[in-house]
Design a protein around this motif. Structure first.
Motif, PDB file in Angstrom:
ATOM      1  N   GLY A  76       0.827  -1.202   0.000  1.00  0.00           N
ATOM      2  CA  GLY A  76       0.000   0.000   0.000  1.00  0.00           C
ATOM      3  C   GLY A  76       0.859   1.249   0.000  1.00  0.00           C
ATOM      4  N   GLY A  77       0.371   2.285  -0.668  1.00  0.00           N
ATOM      5  CA  GLY A  77       1.122   3.532  -0.707  1.00  0.00           C
ATOM      6  C   GLY A  77       0.242   4.712  -1.081  1.00  0.00           C
ATOM      7  N   PHE A  78       0.887   5.852  -1.277  1.00  0.00           N
ATOM      8  CA  PHE A  78       0.199   7.107  -1.602  1.00  0.00           C
ATOM      9  C   PHE A  78       1.029   7.857  -2.639  1.00  0.00           C
ATOM     10  N   GLU A  79       0.334   8.563  -3.523  1.00  0.00           N
ATOM     11  CA  GLU A  79       1.076   9.334  -4.523  1.00  0.00           C
ATOM     12  C   GLU A  79       0.465  10.716  -4.715  1.00  0.00           C
ATOM     13  N   TRP A  80       1.330  11.660  -5.022  1.00  0.00           N
ATOM     14  CA  TRP A  80       0.976  13.026  -5.376  1.00  0.00           C
ATOM     15  C   TRP A  80       1.381  13.197  -6.834  1.00  0.00           C
ATOM     16  N   ARG A  81       0.382  13.370  -7.714  1.00  0.00           N
ATOM     17  CA  ARG A  81       0.650  13.376  -9.145  1.00  0.00           C
ATOM     18  C   ARG A  81       0.230  14.702  -9.756  1.00  0.00           C
ATOM     19  N   GLN A  82       1.125  15.310 -10.507  1.00  0.00           N
ATOM     20  CA  GLN A  82       0.839  16.572 -11.184  1.00  0.00           C
ATOM     21  C   GLN A  82      -0.268  16.356 -12.222  1.00  0.00           C
ATOM     22  N   PRO A  83      -1.034  17.408 -12.554  1.00  0.00           N
ATOM     23  CA  PRO A  83      -2.215  17.229 -13.413  1.00  0.00           C
ATOM     24  C   PRO A  83      -1.916  16.844 -14.859  1.00  0.00           C
ATOM     25  N   THR A  84      -0.728  17.192 -15.351  1.00  0.00           N
ATOM     26  CA  THR A  84      -0.400  16.853 -16.739  1.00  0.00           C
ATOM     27  C   THR A  84       0.942  16.130 -16.795  1.00  0.00           C
ATOM     28  N   PRO A  85       1.090  15.157 -17.707  1.00  0.00           N
ATOM     29  CA  PRO A  85       2.361  14.434 -17.808  1.00  0.00           C
ATOM     30  C   PRO A  85       3.457  15.317 -18.395  1.00  0.00           C
ATOM     31  N   ASP A  86       4.696  15.029 -18.041  1.00  0.00           N
ATOM     32  CA  ASP A  86       5.838  15.797 -18.537  1.00  0.00           C
ATOM     33  C   ASP A  86       7.081  14.929 -18.375  1.00  0.00           C
ATOM     34  N   THR A  87       7.679  14.519 -19.473  1.00  0.00           N
ATOM     35  CA  THR A  87       8.832  13.618 -19.406  1.00  0.00           C
ATOM     36  C   THR A  87      10.097  14.310 -18.910  1.00  0.00           C
ATOM     37  N   THR A  88      10.054  15.628 -18.720  1.00  0.00           N
ATOM     38  CA  THR A  88      11.210  16.317 -18.135  1.00  0.00           C
ATOM     39  C   THR A  88      11.098  16.405 -16.613  1.00  0.00           C
ATOM     40  N   ARG A  89       9.952  15.998 -16.075  1.00  0.00           N
ATOM     41  CA  ARG A  89       9.705  16.100 -14.631  1.00  0.00           C
ATOM     42  C   ARG A  89      10.016  14.760 -13.961  1.00  0.00           C
ATOM     43  N   ALA A  90      10.721  14.805 -12.840  1.00  0.00           N
ATOM     44  CA  ALA A  90      11.061  13.580 -12.120  1.00  0.00           C
ATOM     45  C   ALA A  90       9.892  13.087 -11.285  1.00  0.00           C
ATOM     46  N   VAL A  91       9.845  11.781 -11.103  1.00  0.00           N
ATOM     47  CA  VAL A  91       8.979  11.178 -10.097  1.00  0.00           C
ATOM     48  C   VAL A  91       9.891  10.706  -8.976  1.00  0.00           C
ATOM     49  N   VAL A  92       9.548  11.064  -7.753  1.00  0.00           N
ATOM     50  CA  VAL A  92      10.379  10.768  -6.590  1.00  0.00           C
ATOM     51  C   VAL A  92       9.714   9.690  -5.744  1.00  0.00           C
ATOM     52  N   ILE A  93      10.449   8.636  -5.452  1.00  0.00           N
ATOM     53  CA  ILE A  93       9.998   7.587  -4.535  1.00  0.00           C
ATOM     54  C   ILE A  93      10.681   7.821  -3.192  1.00  0.00           C
ATOM     55  N   ILE A  94       9.906   7.820  -2.115  1.00  0.00           N
ATOM     56  CA  ILE A  94      10.474   7.979  -0.776  1.00  0.00           C
ATOM     57  C   ILE A  94      10.475   6.624  -0.089  1.00  0.00           C
TER      58      ILE A  94
END
Length: 307
Positions: free
Chosen positions: A24-42
């Motif tokens: 189980g987990g939780f995510e905060w996702r920006q409204p539009t995709p962007d391949t220059t933006r990182a996704v961070v896993i904590i």
């Protein structure tokens, strides 16, 4: 760095590990995709619920990043009943659970850079996942592989008795470590306690590592910042450097900060992620995640650096 004015709303998710265990987990996702933006896993510390890091996740999200938190099997949102006889280990948490989140990031955020923040054991978990090769930037906080002799001298014997004496003893009696009743972390699987209590100087010598055919640490090439705090009794220089030595292929920098350098009296092993450090400590991690480098006016001193 200008924060984006976005409502920090998280969404719960479940993700199966390779062996079918549902995390189980939780995510905060920006409204539009962007391949220059990182996704961070904590990656959380041992037996700390992932929601402990929610404020920090919201901070990263407000600065334009996508963020995911998750609980290791047996903890928080990834607990499925009694832990009595549940033999999850540190190696399971890294090779299966942290790995599952890296695979999720690749699937759900295609083309985006993947960065990881690892607190304590969470830094180690990044080096146990086969897909750790996909990590671009890695920030660790108090992340160490501590032999008992690495504990801070003033607390060494007390910590030795607590973590290598009382904790294993109670685990043998109960079939798991009843951490919540003790006020010491969350309830913890017996296999994790066995790994923690081992007197090993290298990860490959731990009980749960003996069945692994290979350790991915040396294949991780992420640009790594190890943040340590001078008043952290776990994260002494020797302990931090011991874990960093496992990441032999990663360019890495060890930054050590004294509380007085940011106008504080204490920080310790856990407080980095408290929101009171949003303006003093969190920008250090953010800068590294975004640019892979330290700001010129960063507090503390660099203990070691390997390009």
């Amino acid at each position: 760095m200008t924060a984006l004015l976005l409502e920090p709303v998280s969404r719960a998710f479940t993700e199966p590990a390779a062996d079918g265990y549902l995390l189980g987990g939780f995510e905060w996702r920006q409204p539009t995709p962007d391949t220059t933006r990182a996704v961070v896993i904590i990656n959380a510390a041992t037996s700390v619920r992932c929601q402990y890091y929610s404020r920090f996740a919201e901070y990263l999200f407000s600065h334009g990043l996508d963020v995911m938190l998750f609980d290791y099997r047996g903890i928080g949102a990834s607990r499925a009943g009694s832990l009595r006889g549940f033999e999850a280990t540190w190696s399971d948490w890294g090779a299966l659970d942290a790995q599952a989140l890296l695979k999720r990031a690749q699937r759900e955020y295609p083309g985006q850079p993947i960065d990881v923040v690892g607190h304590s054991f969470g830094g180690c978990a990044a080096g146990l996942a086969a897909s750790g090769t996909a990590i671009r930037h890695l920030v660790t906080v108090g992340a160490q592989f501590a032999h008992w002799r690495d504990y801070a001298p003033a607390q060494r014997w007390q910590m030795l008795a607590k973590w290598h004496g009382v904790m294993p003893l109670l685990t043998r009696v109960c079939g798991y470590f009843p951490g919540k009743r003790m006020g010491w972390l969350e309830d913890t699987p017996a296999g994790v306690v066995k790994d923690w209590g081992a007197f090993s100087t290298r990860y490959e010598k731990l009980p749960s590592a003996r069945h692994l055919t290979a350790l991915p640490f040396s294949s991780v090439t992420a640009k790594t910042l190890a943040i340590s705090l001078s008043d952290d009794p776990f994260g002494t220089v020797a302990a931090i450097e011991r874990l960093l030595s496992h990441f032999s292929a990663s360019p890495r920098t060890h930054l050590r900060i004294k509380p007085e350098e940011i106008g504080e009296t204490s920080i310790g092993h856990f407080a980095f992620f408290h929101s009171r450090f949003q303006t003093t400590l969190w920008p250090i991690a953010l800068q590294w995640l975004q640019a892979g480098e330290l700001a010129l006016d960063v507090p503390g001193r660099v203990i070691s650096s390997k390009p």
